[in-house]
Enzyme design. Sequence first.
Site, mmCIF file in Angstrom:
data_model
loop_
_atom_site.group_PDB
_atom_site.id
_atom_site.type_symbol
_atom_site.label_atom_id
_atom_site.label_comp_id
_atom_site.label_asym_id
_atom_site.label_seq_id
_atom_site.Cartn_x
_atom_site.Cartn_y
_atom_site.Cartn_z
ATOM 1 N N ARG A 1 -6.907 2.239 7.710
ATOM 2 C CA ARG A 1 -6.632 1.244 6.657
ATOM 3 C C ARG A 1 -6.024 -0.041 7.182
ATOM 4 N NH1 ARG A 1 -3.183 4.465 2.520
ATOM 5 N NH2 ARG A 1 -3.705 2.865 1.007
ATOM 6 N N GLN B 1 -10.772 -3.257 4.804
ATOM 7 C CA GLN B 1 -10.085 -3.371 3.502
ATOM 8 C C GLN B 1 -10.990 -3.238 2.280
ATOM 9 O OE1 GLN B 1 -7.104 -6.510 3.620
ATOM 10 N NE2 GLN B 1 -6.077 -5.374 5.256
ATOM 11 N N ASP C 1 -11.326 0.408 1.223
ATOM 12 C CA ASP C 1 -10.104 1.201 1.087
ATOM 13 C C ASP C 1 -9.947 1.790 -0.318
ATOM 14 O OD1 ASP C 1 -7.626 2.329 1.181
ATOM 15 O OD2 ASP C 1 -6.608 0.585 2.027
ATOM 16 N N SER D 1 -6.322 2.779 -1.477
ATOM 17 C CA SER D 1 -5.548 1.675 -2.072
ATOM 18 C C SER D 1 -6.038 1.351 -3.470
ATOM 19 C CB SER D 1 -5.644 0.410 -1.201
ATOM 20 O OG SER D 1 -4.833 0.543 -0.069
ATOM 21 N N TYR E 1 2.369 4.219 7.609
ATOM 22 C CA TYR E 1 2.807 5.326 6.758
ATOM 23 C C TYR E 1 4.217 5.759 7.123
ATOM 24 C CZ TYR E 1 -2.014 5.904 5.255
ATOM 25 O OH TYR E 1 -3.250 5.706 4.713
HETATM 26 P P1 NAD Z 1 1.328 6.782 0.608
HETATM 27 O O1 NAD Z 1 0.596 6.984 -0.677
HETATM 28 O O2 NAD Z 1 0.989 7.646 1.761
HETATM 29 O O3 NAD Z 1 2.907 6.915 0.314
HETATM 30 C C1 NAD Z 1 3.517 6.180 -0.698
HETATM 31 C C2 NAD Z 1 4.859 5.684 -0.223
HETATM 32 O O4 NAD Z 1 5.765 6.771 -0.107
HETATM 33 C C3 NAD Z 1 4.827 5.003 1.133
HETATM 34 O O5 NAD Z 1 5.274 3.672 0.998
HETATM 35 C C4 NAD Z 1 5.788 5.845 1.970
HETATM 36 O O6 NAD Z 1 6.527 5.060 2.888
HETATM 37 C C5 NAD Z 1 6.660 6.448 0.913
HETATM 38 N N1 NAD Z 1 7.407 7.633 1.341
HETATM 39 C C6 NAD Z 1 6.978 8.688 2.076
HETATM 40 N N2 NAD Z 1 7.986 9.580 2.249
HETATM 41 C C7 NAD Z 1 9.056 9.088 1.604
HETATM 42 C C8 NAD Z 1 10.388 9.537 1.418
HETATM 43 N N3 NAD Z 1 10.818 10.692 1.931
HETATM 44 N N4 NAD Z 1 11.229 8.766 0.701
HETATM 45 C C9 NAD Z 1 10.807 7.590 0.164
HETATM 46 N N5 NAD Z 1 9.571 7.104 0.311
HETATM 47 C C10 NAD Z 1 8.713 7.841 1.016
HETATM 48 O O7 NAD Z 1 1.222 5.287 1.098
HETATM 49 P P2 NAD Z 1 0.207 4.142 0.704
HETATM 50 O O8 NAD Z 1 0.669 3.499 -0.533
HETATM 51 O O9 NAD Z 1 -1.153 4.692 0.718
HETATM 52 O O10 NAD Z 1 0.338 3.121 1.893
HETATM 53 C C11 NAD Z 1 1.381 3.150 2.810
HETATM 54 C C12 NAD Z 1 1.419 1.858 3.579
HETATM 55 O O11 NAD Z 1 0.204 1.565 4.212
HETATM 56 C C13 NAD Z 1 1.755 0.670 2.722
HETATM 57 O O12 NAD Z 1 2.611 -0.170 3.420
HETATM 58 C C14 NAD Z 1 0.490 -0.053 2.607
HETATM 59 O O13 NAD Z 1 0.678 -1.435 2.402
HETATM 60 C C15 NAD Z 1 -0.062 0.209 3.970
HETATM 61 N N6 NAD Z 1 -1.451 -0.085 3.914
HETATM 62 C C16 NAD Z 1 -1.880 -1.028 4.770
HETATM 63 C C17 NAD Z 1 -3.162 -1.424 4.708
HETATM 64 C C18 NAD Z 1 -3.637 -2.493 5.616
HETATM 65 O O14 NAD Z 1 -2.958 -2.850 6.546
HETATM 66 N N7 NAD Z 1 -4.786 -3.016 5.382
HETATM 67 C C19 NAD Z 1 -4.028 -0.856 3.812
HETATM 68 C C20 NAD Z 1 -3.555 0.126 2.970
HETATM 69 C C21 NAD Z 1 -2.252 0.518 3.026
#
Ligand code: NAD
Length: 391
Positions: A121, A127, A130, A133, A228
């Site tokens: 991702r 993107q 994705d 997302s 992550y």
């Molecule tokens: P996810 O669904 O795997 O998790 C949701 C959130 O839970 C995450 O922010 C994670 O840090 C948090 N989390 C996990 N364990 C935790 C705990 N014990 N206590 C509190 N919070 C906790 O994550 P997601 O939403 O799919 O994406 C995670 C990251 O990846 C985000 O920063 C997102 O922006 C990034 N991302 C980047 C791209 C990119 O660079 N193009 C694309 C998609 C996602």
Amino acid sequence: MKVAVVKEDEPGERRVALVPETIPKVVAAGAEVLVESGAGEAAWFPDSTYAAAGATIVSGPELYDQADVILTVTRPGLGAVSRLRAGQAVFGLLAPLVHPELAQALADQGVTAVSLDGLPRTLSRAQPMDALSSQANVAGYKAVLVAAETYGRFFPLLITAAGTARPARLLVLGAGVAGLQAIGTARRLGAVVSGYDVRPATKTEVESVGATFIELTSVGSAAGEGGYARQLTDEERRAQQDELTGHIARHDIVITTAQVPGRRPPLLVTEDALKAMGPGSVLVDMGASVLGGNVAGSEPGQTIVTDQGVTIVGAGNLPASVPTAASNAYSRNVSAVLLHMVRDGTLAVDLDDEIQAGVVITHGGKVVQQATAALLQPTSEGGADVDGTGN
Ligand code: NAD
């Protein structure tokens, strides 16, 4: 190449893998598109709209018989796997880290399985593909509506002749894609919102959507690979739970979204935290799963009211409850992955390609994606480590 869109068979699933708007793009890549009759109905896309966009409407048996590529939103049930044949490909959100046995069954059938949740991702060219997302975004929005529907008071500050209502205090735990959308949606409804995450990078993101970031003194950064979070140690987890309890008690509504890829979701709201919340408080647990959730006692798809009058909503399939928006977005994602893999009108699997190395789970009779293959290896205790707990 015949690309086929199935009618999803999981109960409550209202999304469809391709919407009519996307069909001309797939046809332009040299494919013929077959759509199972009724596939888009629950998302408000009748068969006639697919036919008008250039697709052929077929029955289920015709689809499995003729298709080269089958597009799904979630995954074929184990019953449907037996209808697939060697050389066919299936695209979906197959969750192979949660259902490695499905990956094995598809490999055994000689089916090429492509799972959008394996996408790298962080690659900017990935993107548009994705789906995690796009669906998390829909789910984060809907979680707030579910909370608002369940909550017995207003979200905004309201000053009326009949009195003044204070705004709801809402806390979002886990500020990834779903959490940030939940924060933005709750703010638009007028709640006073706080957010928390174990990845320090989320502080500025939480603040930029208008919420207050909660910093815990007892737990440091738990940023893992690929943007992550990593799994916390037992000691970190207990410290986090204890410190969060005080914050949770000060909020009327808590929406939890925390996930660690391929692992059991972390428990953030303990029994003690639930007892500390006032009657009428609401929790929506987006981490609720068969492996356990972010909130003690939550069950996916179930609403529970505790003895203290706290309502715990175990979110089920939230994107399916906003089916048109979720399908529109997924259709763009899955078609982008498909077109990325099509060369000269046929599917060309290339595991040296960074994107394909992530999304292609099975090919040539084998489970080729490393994370899934590793999960299927017997552990030293003799069983596969399916829930990532080591048990
Ligand atoms: P996810 O669904 O795997 O998790 C949701 C959130 O839970 C995450 O922010 C994670 O840090 C948090 N989390 C996990 N364990 C935790 C705990 N014990 N206590 C509190 N919070 C906790 O994550 P997601 O939403 O799919 O994406 C995670 C990251 O990846 C985000 O920063 C997102 O922006 C990034 N991302 C980047 C791209 C990119 O660079 N193009 C694309 C998609 C996602």
